[in-house]
Design an enzyme around this catalytic site. Structure first.
Site, short mmCIF file in Angstrom:
data_model
loop_
_atom_site.label_atom_id
_atom_site.label_comp_id
_atom_site.label_asym_id
_atom_site.label_seq_id
_atom_site.Cartn_x
_atom_site.Cartn_y
_atom_site.Cartn_z
N LYS A 114 0.85 -1.21 0.00
CA LYS A 114 0.00 0.00 0.00
C LYS A 114 0.88 1.26 0.00
O LYS A 114 0.59 2.22 -0.71
CB LYS A 114 -0.95 -0.02 1.21
CG LYS A 114 -2.04 -1.09 1.08
CD LYS A 114 -2.85 -1.31 2.36
CE LYS A 114 -3.78 -2.51 2.22
NZ LYS A 114 -4.50 -2.87 3.45
N GLN A 133 -4.93 -2.07 9.82
CA GLN A 133 -4.73 -3.35 9.12
C GLN A 133 -5.25 -4.50 9.99
O GLN A 133 -4.93 -4.59 11.17
CB GLN A 133 -3.24 -3.53 8.80
CG GLN A 133 -2.90 -4.76 7.97
CD GLN A 133 -3.50 -4.73 6.56
OE1 GLN A 133 -3.63 -3.68 5.94
NE2 GLN A 133 -3.87 -5.88 6.04
N ASP A 137 -11.31 2.15 4.49
CA ASP A 137 -11.56 0.71 4.30
C ASP A 137 -13.05 0.42 4.17
O ASP A 137 -13.44 -0.69 3.80
CB ASP A 137 -11.03 -0.07 5.51
CG ASP A 137 -9.78 -0.86 5.20
OD1 ASP A 137 -9.57 -1.20 4.02
OD2 ASP A 137 -9.03 -1.15 6.15
N1 GUN Z 1 -6.70 -7.54 5.99
C1 GUN Z 1 -6.97 -8.22 4.86
N2 GUN Z 1 -7.58 -7.41 3.96
C2 GUN Z 1 -7.69 -6.19 4.54
C3 GUN Z 1 -8.23 -4.94 4.12
O1 GUN Z 1 -8.75 -4.77 3.01
N3 GUN Z 1 -8.15 -3.93 5.02
C4 GUN Z 1 -7.59 -4.09 6.25
N4 GUN Z 1 -7.57 -3.04 7.07
N5 GUN Z 1 -7.09 -5.22 6.67
C5 GUN Z 1 -7.14 -6.28 5.82
#
Ligand code: GUN
Length: 292
Positions: free
Chosen positions: A53, A97, A120
């Site tokens: 990211k 995350q 998110d």
């Molecule tokens: N863990 C796996 N996929 C995601 C996601 O799209 N966002 C977040 N915050 N954690 C994740």
């Protein structure tokens, strides 16, 4: 069979985002969009997602920050971090995350995020708006799946979409998006999960099959209708003698068996993974434009 090339499409969208950042922010003397990630503990997959990211942010000209904490952090302390980010005017949006360590109250943390900064789209306010078809941040993986279908002009209206897996992050929201009264919705959706009986009899009815179970190689050719569209959300690192790194990535779908039977399929890697990252950037741009 044609590949649904998430790497290619995400690259095109990144170029579009970079142009918008230049035109609407930098050329106007405004700061570039700034998004942040909160990373708790040392789960290797989470670290690699966050690194991906950060790299994508650099590619489009975003500013990014990562707030790292040891796995022992308490729910209370993490909650203070979220409040700090909610109130920091320099940060347009952020993610926490997942998964968080087991002792942390994940829902409490998610519900603490300011919905306007929840890029998110996991806050109940954003999930509720999504259900009602109101403007909101869409969760990144479902958003990436819909965008990929849209860019390849794969019609969903009137189609039978079968979704395997009912997680809050992928299966449940994508099933809602596909059944909404909206373009790239209007599908008839069946959501399968661990209590579904005779799953193959259902998957064989799918015009579009979305697999988000987290089980490597679960879907085989006998489970797929001829000329179906297959979207593989799974990603698993498996040992391999024939690669320099000593491993390779595989999805929830047995690609070699299924590819010959379907009309379109996402590769792993290079399918839904990059689409998820670019969807987060799209949400970050929305946040900086104060559109939600
Ligand atoms: N863990 C796996 N996929 C995601 C996601 O799209 N966002 C977040 N915050 N954690 C994740």
């Amino acid at each position: 069979m044609k590949l649904l090339d998430g790497k290619l499409i995400s690259g095109q969208i990144k170029t579009e985002i970079a142009e918008t950042v230049k035109r609407d922010f930098l050329d106007k003397g405004r700061n570039a969009p700034h998004i942040a990630a909160v990373l708790v503990g040392d789960d290797p997959a989470s670290h690699s997602y966050v690194t991906g990211k950060e790299k994508a942010c650099r590619e489009v000209g975003f500013i990014s920050s990562v707030y790292r904490y040891p796995s022992q952090i308490t729910t209370e302390k993490l909650s203070e971090v979220v409040t700090f980010l909610n109130n920091d005017p320099e940060i347009d949006g952020f993610i926490v995350q997942l998964p968080l360590p087991a002792h942390i109250d994940e829902q409490k943390i998610i519900q603490q995020i300011d919905p306007c900064k929840d890029i998110d789209g996991f806050h109940p306010a954003n999930l509720g708006k999504m259900m009602l078809g109101l403007p909101s941040y869409l969760p990144a993986t479902p958003f990436g799946i819909i965008t990929l279908l849209e860019r390849y002009q794969i019609e969903t209206r009137g189609k039978h979409c079968v979704v395997l897996g009912r997680s809050h992050i992928v299966g449940t929201p994508v099933s809602i998006l596909l059944s909404r009264k909206a373009s790239f919705g209007n599908a008839t959706v069946t959501l399968c999960h661990s209590f579904t009986t005779d799953m193959p009899s259902i998957t064989r009815q799918a015009d579009i099959l979305i697999v988000a179970l987290g089980k490597q190689g679960f879907v085989t050719d006998e489970m797929v209708k001829k000329d179906a569209v297959v979207i593989d959300v799974g990603i698993h690192r498996v040992p391999a003698d024939d690669t320099r790194s000593g491993f390779r990535y595989q999805g929830d779908v047995d690609f070699d068996k299924v590819a010959g039977k379907c009309s379109f399929i996402t590769p792993v890697p290079g399918g839904i993974g990059p689409m998820t990252v670019v969807s987060l950037l799209q949400n970050g741009l929305k946040a900086a434009q104060k559109e939600v």
